[in-house]
Design a protein around this motif. Structure first.
Motif, PDB file in Angstrom:
ATOM      1  N   ASN A   8       0.829  -1.212   0.000  1.00  0.00           N
ATOM      2  CA  ASN A   8       0.000   0.000   0.000  1.00  0.00           C
ATOM      3  C   ASN A   8       0.863   1.261   0.000  1.00  0.00           C
ATOM      4  O   ASN A   8       0.579   2.219  -0.720  1.00  0.00           O
ATOM      5  CB  ASN A   8      -0.950   0.023   1.200  1.00  0.00           C
ATOM      6  N   VAL A   9       1.920   1.259   0.811  1.00  0.00           N
ATOM      7  CA  VAL A   9       2.817   2.416   0.878  1.00  0.00           C
ATOM      8  C   VAL A   9       3.548   2.586  -0.449  1.00  0.00           C
ATOM      9  O   VAL A   9       3.618   3.698  -0.995  1.00  0.00           O
ATOM     10  CB  VAL A   9       3.817   2.292   2.047  1.00  0.00           C
ATOM     11  N   ALA A  56      -2.618   4.216   2.913  1.00  0.00           N
ATOM     12  CA  ALA A  56      -1.236   3.877   3.274  1.00  0.00           C
ATOM     13  C   ALA A  56      -0.789   4.600   4.543  1.00  0.00           C
ATOM     14  O   ALA A  56       0.354   4.455   4.973  1.00  0.00           O
ATOM     15  CB  ALA A  56      -0.296   4.235   2.124  1.00  0.00           C
TER      16      ALA A  56
END
Length: 109
Positions: A8-9, A56
């Motif tokens: 996600n990041v 995120a």
């Protein structure tokens, strides 16, 4: 951090507009309409990218009431540090194993 959180990041910072959003927010919190003006993008497009950054946990939004009673959304950076190493990847995979096999899901692009 699990592999899903790591992905996600990485997906959140893997887009030029989202990097520009982070750069704009480095100067402090900004009202969504002002941020859209600064970046030269529509609010719907901005909200789509902000959603990815919020998922995120890189930015946070907060609604505030203006003096005339309007709800205004302000966005600010959340404190974060991103270091990607082999150890980061291995730690994320270990965290997955600790949470069980049902934790890992495919992340849409």
């Amino acid at each position: 951090m699990t592999s899903e959180e790591l992905l996600n990041v990485l997906a959140a910072v893997g887009h030029p507009l989202r990097l520009r959003i982070i750069a704009e927010l480095a100067g402090g919190r900004v009202h969504v309409s002002e941020l859209a003006r600064r970046l030269g993008v529509s609010r719907p497009l901005l909200y789509m990218h902000l959603e990815r950054l919020e998922k995120a946990q890189l930015v946070a939004g907060r609604l505030e009431l203006s003096s005339d009673g309007k709800a205004m959304k302000y966005i600010e950076l959340s404190p974060f540090e991103l270091t990607l190493t082999v150890d980061t990847v291995l730690a994320a995979l270990r965290a997955d194993n600790e949470e069980g096999p049902s934790h890992v899901q495919e992340t849409p692009q």
